[in-house]
Design a protein around this motif. Structure first.
Motif, PDB file in Angstrom:
ATOM      1  N   ILE A  79      44.937  25.222  50.710  1.00 23.26           N
ATOM      2  CA  ILE A  79      43.602  25.838  50.767  1.00 23.26           C
ATOM      3  C   ILE A  79      43.714  27.355  50.893  1.00 23.26           C
ATOM      4  O   ILE A  79      42.925  28.096  50.315  1.00 23.26           O
ATOM      5  N   GLU A  80      44.744  27.835  51.605  1.00 28.73           N
ATOM      6  CA  GLU A  80      44.924  29.281  51.770  1.00 28.73           C
ATOM      7  C   GLU A  80      45.252  29.950  50.438  1.00 28.73           C
ATOM      8  O   GLU A  80      44.714  31.006  50.108  1.00 28.73           O
ATOM      9  N   GLU A  81      46.152  29.337  49.660  1.00 28.12           N
ATOM     10  CA  GLU A  81      46.510  29.887  48.346  1.00 28.12           C
ATOM     11  C   GLU A  81      45.304  29.901  47.410  1.00 28.12           C
ATOM     12  O   GLU A  81      45.101  30.856  46.663  1.00 28.12           O
ATOM     13  N   ALA A  82      44.526  28.824  47.450  1.00 23.53           N
ATOM     14  CA  ALA A  82      43.345  28.736  46.575  1.00 23.53           C
ATOM     15  C   ALA A  82      42.322  29.817  46.934  1.00 23.53           C
ATOM     16  O   ALA A  82      41.754  30.454  46.058  1.00 23.53           O
ATOM     17  N   LEU A  83      42.118  30.038  48.222  1.00 26.87           N
ATOM     18  CA  LEU A  83      41.159  31.057  48.645  1.00 26.87           C
ATOM     19  C   LEU A  83      41.639  32.453  48.276  1.00 26.87           C
ATOM     20  O   LEU A  83      40.857  33.302  47.861  1.00 26.87           O
ATOM     21  N   LYS A  84      42.951  32.703  48.399  1.00 28.35           N
ATOM     22  CA  LYS A  84      43.489  34.023  48.033  1.00 28.35           C
ATOM     23  C   LYS A  84      43.389  34.259  46.534  1.00 28.35           C
ATOM     24  O   LYS A  84      43.160  35.384  46.095  1.00 28.35           O
ATOM     25  N   SER A  85      43.547  33.200  45.729  1.00 31.22           N
ATOM     26  CA  SER A  85      43.429  33.377  44.281  1.00 31.22           C
ATOM     27  C   SER A  85      41.995  33.717  43.880  1.00 31.22           C
ATOM     28  O   SER A  85      41.753  34.331  42.857  1.00 31.22           O
ATOM     29  N   VAL A  86      41.024  33.306  44.697  1.00 35.02           N
ATOM     30  CA  VAL A  86      39.625  33.645  44.456  1.00 35.02           C
ATOM     31  C   VAL A  86      39.324  35.048  44.962  1.00 35.02           C
ATOM     32  O   VAL A  86      38.409  35.709  44.492  1.00 35.02           O
ATOM     33  N   GLY A  87      40.101  35.513  45.945  1.00 34.01           N
ATOM     34  CA  GLY A  87      39.920  36.863  46.462  1.00 34.01           C
ATOM     35  C   GLY A  87      39.256  36.931  47.826  1.00 34.01           C
ATOM     36  O   GLY A  87      38.695  37.957  48.185  1.00 34.01           O
ATOM     37  N   VAL A  88      39.312  35.829  48.585  1.00 34.59           N
ATOM     38  CA  VAL A  88      38.754  35.811  49.940  1.00 34.59           C
ATOM     39  C   VAL A  88      39.818  35.290  50.911  1.00 34.59           C
ATOM     40  O   VAL A  88      40.782  34.645  50.505  1.00 34.59           O
ATOM     41  N   GLU A  89      39.623  35.583  52.207  1.00 29.32           N
ATOM     42  CA  GLU A  89      40.612  35.173  53.199  1.00 29.32           C
ATOM     43  C   GLU A  89      40.341  33.793  53.787  1.00 29.32           C
ATOM     44  O   GLU A  89      41.266  33.046  54.094  1.00 29.32           O
ATOM     45  N   ASN A  90      39.059  33.453  54.007  1.00 29.86           N
ATOM     46  CA  ASN A  90      38.735  32.164  54.625  1.00 29.86           C
ATOM     47  C   ASN A  90      37.418  31.631  54.063  1.00 29.86           C
ATOM     48  O   ASN A  90      36.770  32.278  53.255  1.00 29.86           O
ATOM     49  N   THR A  91      37.047  30.434  54.528  1.00 26.87           N
ATOM     50  CA  THR A  91      35.853  29.796  53.959  1.00 26.87           C
ATOM     51  C   THR A  91      34.560  30.510  54.354  1.00 26.87           C
ATOM     52  O   THR A  91      33.592  30.470  53.608  1.00 26.87           O
ATOM     53  N   SER A  92      34.554  31.171  55.501  1.00 28.41           N
ATOM     54  CA  SER A  92      33.333  31.904  55.856  1.00 28.41           C
ATOM     55  C   SER A  92      33.128  33.100  54.928  1.00 28.41           C
ATOM     56  O   SER A  92      31.999  33.426  54.565  1.00 28.41           O
ATOM     57  N   ASN A  93      34.235  33.751  54.521  1.00 28.12           N
ATOM     58  CA  ASN A  93      34.117  34.838  53.537  1.00 28.12           C
ATOM     59  C   ASN A  93      33.710  34.288  52.166  1.00 28.12           C
ATOM     60  O   ASN A  93      32.972  34.940  51.434  1.00 28.12           O
ATOM     61  N   LEU A  94      34.201  33.094  51.827  1.00 26.93           N
ATOM     62  CA  LEU A  94      33.815  32.458  50.566  1.00 26.93           C
ATOM     63  C   LEU A  94      32.323  32.146  50.585  1.00 26.93           C
ATOM     64  O   LEU A  94      31.619  32.396  49.601  1.00 26.93           O
ATOM     65  N   LYS A  95      31.824  31.626  51.703  1.00 29.52           N
ATOM     66  CA  LYS A  95      30.399  31.333  51.826  1.00 29.52           C
ATOM     67  C   LYS A  95      29.572  32.610  51.657  1.00 29.52           C
ATOM     68  O   LYS A  95      28.576  32.621  50.935  1.00 29.52           O
ATOM     69  N   GLN A  96      30.019  33.685  52.290  1.00 30.82           N
ATOM     70  CA  GLN A  96      29.295  34.954  52.205  1.00 30.82           C
ATOM     71  C   GLN A  96      29.274  35.473  50.760  1.00 30.82           C
ATOM     72  O   GLN A  96      28.250  35.950  50.280  1.00 30.82           O
ATOM     73  N   ALA A  97      30.414  35.346  50.053  1.00 26.63           N
ATOM     74  CA  ALA A  97      30.491  35.806  48.666  1.00 26.63           C
ATOM     75  C   ALA A  97      29.589  34.974  47.757  1.00 26.63           C
ATOM     76  O   ALA A  97      28.966  35.503  46.840  1.00 26.63           O
ATOM     77  N   ILE A  98      29.490  33.676  48.027  1.00 23.18           N
ATOM     78  CA  ILE A  98      28.618  32.812  47.226  1.00 23.18           C
ATOM     79  C   ILE A  98      27.157  33.142  47.486  1.00 23.18           C
ATOM     80  O   ILE A  98      26.344  33.222  46.561  1.00 23.18           O
ATOM     81  N   VAL A  99      26.799  33.375  48.746  1.00 26.85           N
ATOM     82  CA  VAL A  99      25.411  33.710  49.091  1.00 26.85           C
ATOM     83  C   VAL A  99      25.007  35.038  48.465  1.00 26.85           C
ATOM     84  O   VAL A  99      23.899  35.189  47.954  1.00 26.85           O
ATOM     85  N   GLU A 100      25.925  36.016  48.475  1.00 27.07           N
ATOM     86  CA  GLU A 100      25.612  37.333  47.912  1.00 27.07           C
ATOM     87  C   GLU A 100      25.652  37.335  46.393  1.00 27.07           C
ATOM     88  O   GLU A 100      25.239  38.303  45.762  1.00 27.07           O
ATOM     89  N   GLY A 101      26.181  36.281  45.779  1.00 26.10           N
ATOM     90  CA  GLY A 101      26.220  36.198  44.329  1.00 26.10           C
ATOM     91  C   GLY A 101      27.475  36.786  43.701  1.00 26.10           C
ATOM     92  O   GLY A 101      27.569  36.880  42.488  1.00 26.10           O
ATOM     93  N   LYS A 102      28.446  37.188  44.518  1.00 27.52           N
ATOM     94  CA  LYS A 102      29.693  37.745  43.977  1.00 27.52           C
ATOM     95  C   LYS A 102      30.540  36.656  43.334  1.00 27.52           C
ATOM     96  O   LYS A 102      31.227  36.897  42.342  1.00 27.52           O
ATOM     97  N   ILE A 103      30.519  35.469  43.914  1.00 29.78           N
ATOM     98  CA  ILE A 103      31.259  34.322  43.386  1.00 29.78           C
ATOM     99  C   ILE A 103      30.256  33.207  43.144  1.00 29.78           C
ATOM    100  O   ILE A 103      29.411  32.930  43.990  1.00 29.78           O
TER     101      ILE A 103
END
Length: 154
Positions: A79-103
């Protein structure tokens, strides 16, 4: 959270016309109880109106969005490698990026196995899946009440 729509498929494809199946494929909802997150746009609303008797949708809360993103399964990586390949450190940053529309969740195909697979709701459906939500059924737009359904399905 009103810029995101959570869509869940409720019914199978038996007896459905070809254009309904094609639209469900375009929404990436090939099986019953699959779920996807999309940005709330005008073309998406048109697709949802077309497949309304087969899906339910609404705006997810922060809590439900976190629960759904914790169900993401990476393809062939940790899960860590997958998140880094997307460009985020953890799932809370992924959630924030999805909410903001970046991802956009539907663009993470090569990294995560999508769509999200959910269980049937614990306690069953409260109404008929053949009636709209506003008439004490299950399909169609349900707004913030989608969160109650998803909590029973995770």
């Amino acid at each position: 959270m009103s810029n995101l729509m959570l869509i869940i498929r409720l019914r199978g494809s038996a007896g459905s016309p070809w254009f309904i199946e094609e639209t469900l494929r375009n929404l990436r909802l090939s099986r019953v109880f699959n779920a996807m997150l999309y940005p709330d746009t005008s073309p998406l609303k048109g697709m949802l109106i077309k497949v309304q008797p087969y899906v339910t949708w609404g705006e997810p809360s922060d809590e439900v969005l976190s629960m759904l993103l914790s169900k993401l399964k990476p393809k062939g990586k940790t899960i860590e490698e997958a998140l880094k390949s997307v460009g985020v450190e953890n799932t809370s940053n992924l959630k924030q990026a999805i909410v903001e529309g970046k991802i956009k969740l539907h663009e993470l195909d090569d990294t995560f196995s999508l769509p999200l697979r959910l269980h049937p709701p614990r306690g069953g459906f409260k109404g008929s899946v053949k009636r709209p939500f506003k008439d004490e059924g299950e399909f169609g737009y349900r707004g913030q009440k989608i969160n109650e359904l998803v909590k029973r399905m995770i």
